[in-house]
Design an enzyme around this catalytic site. Structure first.
Site, PDB file in Angstrom:
ATOM      1  CG  HIS A   1      -0.767  -6.019   4.171  1.00  0.00           C
ATOM      2  ND1 HIS A   1      -0.507  -4.933   5.554  1.00  0.00           N
ATOM      3  CD2 HIS A   1       0.074  -4.886   3.068  1.00  0.00           C
ATOM      4  CE1 HIS A   1       0.072  -3.499   4.807  1.00  0.00           C
ATOM      5  NE2 HIS A   1       0.214  -4.314   3.563  1.00  0.00           N
TER       6      HIS A   1
ATOM      7  CG  ASP B   1       2.819   4.652   5.714  1.00  0.00           C
ATOM      8  OD1 ASP B   1       3.771   5.163   5.563  1.00  0.00           O
ATOM      9  OD2 ASP B   1       1.805   3.948   6.027  1.00  0.00           O
TER      10      ASP B   1
ATOM     11  CB  SER C   1      -0.823  -0.234   1.453  1.00  0.00           C
ATOM     12  OG  SER C   1      -0.653  -0.345   2.449  1.00  0.00           O
TER      13      SER C   1
ATOM     14  CD  GLU D   1       0.337   3.881   9.640  1.00  0.00           C
ATOM     15  OE1 GLU D   1       0.977   2.869  10.582  1.00  0.00           O
ATOM     16  OE2 GLU D   1       0.737   3.710   8.467  1.00  0.00           O
TER      17      GLU D   1
ATOM     18  CE  LYS E   1       5.410   2.001   5.877  1.00  0.00           C
ATOM     19  NZ  LYS E   1       4.472   2.180   5.060  1.00  0.00           N
TER      20      LYS E   1
ATOM     21  CG  HIS F   1       7.329  -4.161   8.740  1.00  0.00           C
ATOM     22  ND1 HIS F   1       6.066  -4.919   9.148  1.00  0.00           N
ATOM     23  CD2 HIS F   1       6.309  -2.545   8.771  1.00  0.00           C
ATOM     24  CE1 HIS F   1       5.511  -4.900   8.966  1.00  0.00           C
ATOM     25  NE2 HIS F   1       5.440  -3.951   9.336  1.00  0.00           N
ATOM     26  NE  ARG F   2       6.954   0.233   3.106  1.00  0.00           N
ATOM     27  CZ  ARG F   2       6.292   1.736   2.095  1.00  0.00           C
ATOM     28  NH1 ARG F   2       7.497   1.884   1.746  1.00  0.00           N
ATOM     29  NH2 ARG F   2       5.833   1.144   1.801  1.00  0.00           N
ATOM     30  CB  SER F   3       2.927  -5.439   3.615  1.00  0.00           C
ATOM     31  OG  SER F   3       3.249  -4.978   2.804  1.00  0.00           O
TER      32      SER F   3
ATOM     33  CE  LYS G   1       3.075  -0.040  10.234  1.00  0.00           C
ATOM     34  NZ  LYS G   1       2.151   0.543   9.669  1.00  0.00           N
TER      35      LYS G   1
ATOM     36  CD  GLN H   1      -1.933  -1.718   5.081  1.00  0.00           C
ATOM     37  OE1 GLN H   1      -2.291  -1.399   3.862  1.00  0.00           O
ATOM     38  NE2 GLN H   1      -1.280  -0.955   5.656  1.00  0.00           N
ATOM     39  CD  GLU H   2      -0.376  -2.035   9.362  1.00  0.00           C
ATOM     40  OE1 GLU H   2       0.518  -1.818  10.323  1.00  0.00           O
ATOM     41  OE2 GLU H   2       0.563  -1.947   7.672  1.00  0.00           O
TER      42      GLU H   2
ATOM     43  CG  ASP I   1      -1.505   2.297   8.651  1.00  0.00           C
ATOM     44  OD1 ASP I   1      -2.157   2.806   8.180  1.00  0.00           O
ATOM     45  OD2 ASP I   1      -0.111   1.279   8.280  1.00  0.00           O
TER      46      ASP I   1
ATOM     47  CD  GLU J   1       2.637  -5.341   7.759  1.00  0.00           C
ATOM     48  OE1 GLU J   1       2.662  -4.705   9.333  1.00  0.00           O
ATOM     49  OE2 GLU J   1       3.343  -4.373   6.993  1.00  0.00           O
TER      50      GLU J   1
HETATM   51  P1  PGA Z   1       3.044  -1.419   3.010  1.00  0.00           P
HETATM   52  O1  PGA Z   1       2.306  -1.087   4.669  1.00  0.00           O
HETATM   53  O2  PGA Z   1       4.038  -1.323   3.908  1.00  0.00           O
HETATM   54  O3  PGA Z   1       2.371  -2.281   2.885  1.00  0.00           O
HETATM   55  O4  PGA Z   1       2.820   0.075   2.463  1.00  0.00           O
HETATM   56  C1  PGA Z   1       2.930  -0.524   6.283  1.00  0.00           C
HETATM   57  C2  PGA Z   1       2.206   0.516   5.885  1.00  0.00           C
HETATM   58  O5  PGA Z   1       0.856   0.441   5.825  1.00  0.00           O
HETATM   59  O6  PGA Z   1       2.670   0.801   7.364  1.00  0.00           O
HETATM   60 ZN    ZN Z   2       0.884   2.319   7.192  1.00  0.00          ZN
END
Ligand code: PGA
Ligand code: ZN
Length: 422
Positions: free
Chosen positions: A152, A309, A40, A282, A334, A362-364, A385, A160-161, A241, A204
């Site tokens: 994800h 983010d 994403s 987030e 990131k 991190h990233r996904s 995270k 997403q999270e 998130d 993740e």
């Molecule tokens: P991404 O997801 O690494 O797929 O962007 C992580 C996030 O959105 O925090």
């Molecule tokens: Zn995010």
């Protein structure tokens, strides 16, 4: 000491896609780091250079980025001092010459930048966290993603999270133990309530159960926290998130089976913070909506962490715009969003100066690389995270933090709940 050689190769990330591994030789030692990759991704991130040649990896190959490391980047960096991170990063930024790293590729640059910080630490004979932070060692509070949705996972959950923050624990290692216990407790509850298919996992490492709304996901997690013997809102808190750009279409948010305007979505979040021990949200609104993000921050920012983010993409220019209008009160950091450690460090410093929290992330799409664990400690971000307390590419970072905590001994500072506006 000098950089003797710079090399790169194509390796696989945790989703099985190719990515760039950089290798820097100092004193005959080869020091490596691997570029992570998002799903994403924010529109304003550094460009991830992919070959587009459909005959290899469906067009996702990174041989061009690899060639950029082996050729121009290697020529520019050979002979430089590996401990001078800023000079190394600036040399790459100048060589690239674009706003979004589209010439060399953000993936080429970040792999080299991360390898360089490892090589610099090796040259100085200190751990990476000490190389970047000196005495400034703070263990981060982890945010662990235990229900995966959005891009994800394959279910109906649009957010997403859904994460736990065991901030009530006295140390990082205790946070991790509690998280693992809650993860296992959640596994049992999901199996009982939804059947065995509910414990399949997302990118993740969190579960991807057939829940339809974030409210249902958070209620289930709260039940898992209690069943594990912890007190929700005291020992363990919740975070989400939303990654809301992914469910935003023509001015409307399609989430939780609803069709919401930005204002209605803001009310939805406020309700969630009243119904659950939710202390961090987030990307509540789409990536260019600084105004509604600022409105929500004004409304709940006194008690909830609002994290940017895709909104900030670890870019000081976007962050300063956010700070000026009061959008969010925390930065998601990131390194690959901006391309170099030096620029990511500037965004972190700007956040600290403006009393914004910093969550190293991190990233996904990840790898066995653990450099972000050291960065979070060295920079004293106070939060990290990096996914579920499961799957090797996620536990690699948490396990690295366990080793750092042991190494620091009584010097290890841990902010716990003081990082949050609880
Ligand atoms: P991404 O997801 O690494 O797929 O962007 C992580 C996030 O959105 O925090
Ligand atoms: Zn995010």
């Amino acid at each position: 000491m000098q950089i003797e050689n710079v090399w790169a190769r194509e390796v696989l990330d945790s989703r099985g896609n190719p990515t760039v591994e950089a290798e820097i030789t100092v004193k005959g030692h080869k020091i490596r780091a691997i570029a992570p990759s998002g799903a994403s991704t924010g529109t304003w991130e550094a460009l991830e250079l992919r070959d587009g040649d459909k005959s290899r990896y469906g067009g996702k190959g990174v041989l061009k980025a690899v060639e950029n490391v082996r050729g121009p980047i290697a020529r520019a960096l050979k002979g430089m001092d590996p401990a001078d991170q800023e000079a190394i990063d600036r040399a790459m930024i100048e060589l690239d010459g674009t706003e979004n790293k589209s010439s060399l590729g953000g993936n080429a640059m970040v792999a080299v930048s991360l390898a360089a910080v490892r090589a610099g630490a090796m040259a100085e004979g200190v751990p990476v966290y000490e190389h970047v932070g000196g005495d400034h060692a703070t263990m981060p509070v982890p945010m662990l993603n235990i229900i995966n949705g959005g891009k994800h996972a394959g279910g109906n959950l649009k957010v997403q999270e859904c994460m736990i923050i065991p901030a009530g624990a006295p140390s990082f290692s205790e946070c991790l133990r509690i998280s693992s216990e809650v993860y296992m407790s959640l596994k049992g509850i999901l199996k009982d309530r939804y059947g065995v298919g509910a414990i399949n996992i997302g990118d993740e490492g969190g579960f991807a159960p057939p829940v339809d709304t974030v409210d249902e996901a958070l209620t289930t997690i709260t039940d898992a926290v209690s069943a594990a013997g912890y007190v929700p809102g005291k020992d363990v808190f919740l975070a989400i998130d939303a990654a809301s750009s992914e469910f935003f279409e023509d001015g409307v948010y399609f989430v939780d089976g609803l069709r919401l305007s930005a204002g209605e979505l803001a009310d939805h979040y406020v309700e969630l913070t009243e119904d659950h021990p939710l202390i961090s949200i987030e990307d509540p609104f789409f990536e260019d909506d600084f105004e509604t993000t600022a409105e929500l921050t004004r409304k709940v920012g006194g008690r909830v962490q609002i994290v940017g983010d895709d909104l900030f993409v670890t870019n000081s220019k976007r962050l300063s715009k956010g700070i000026a209008c009061g959008a969010a009160n925390a930065l998601l950091l990131k390194v690959n969003q901006i391309g170099t450690i030096t620029e990511a460090g500037e965004a972190a410093q700007m956040s600290f100066d403006s009393r914004y929290n910093v969550v190293v992330s991190h990233r996904s799409g990840e790898s066995e690389d653990t450099t972000i664990a050291d960065l979070s400690v060295g920079w004293g971000s106070g939060e990290i995270k990096t996914g579920a307390p499961a799957r090797g590419e996620r536990t690699a970072k948490y396990n690295r933090l366990l080793r750092i905590e042991e190494e620091l001994g009584s010097k290890a500072k841990f902010p716990g709940v003081s990082k949050f506006r609880i």
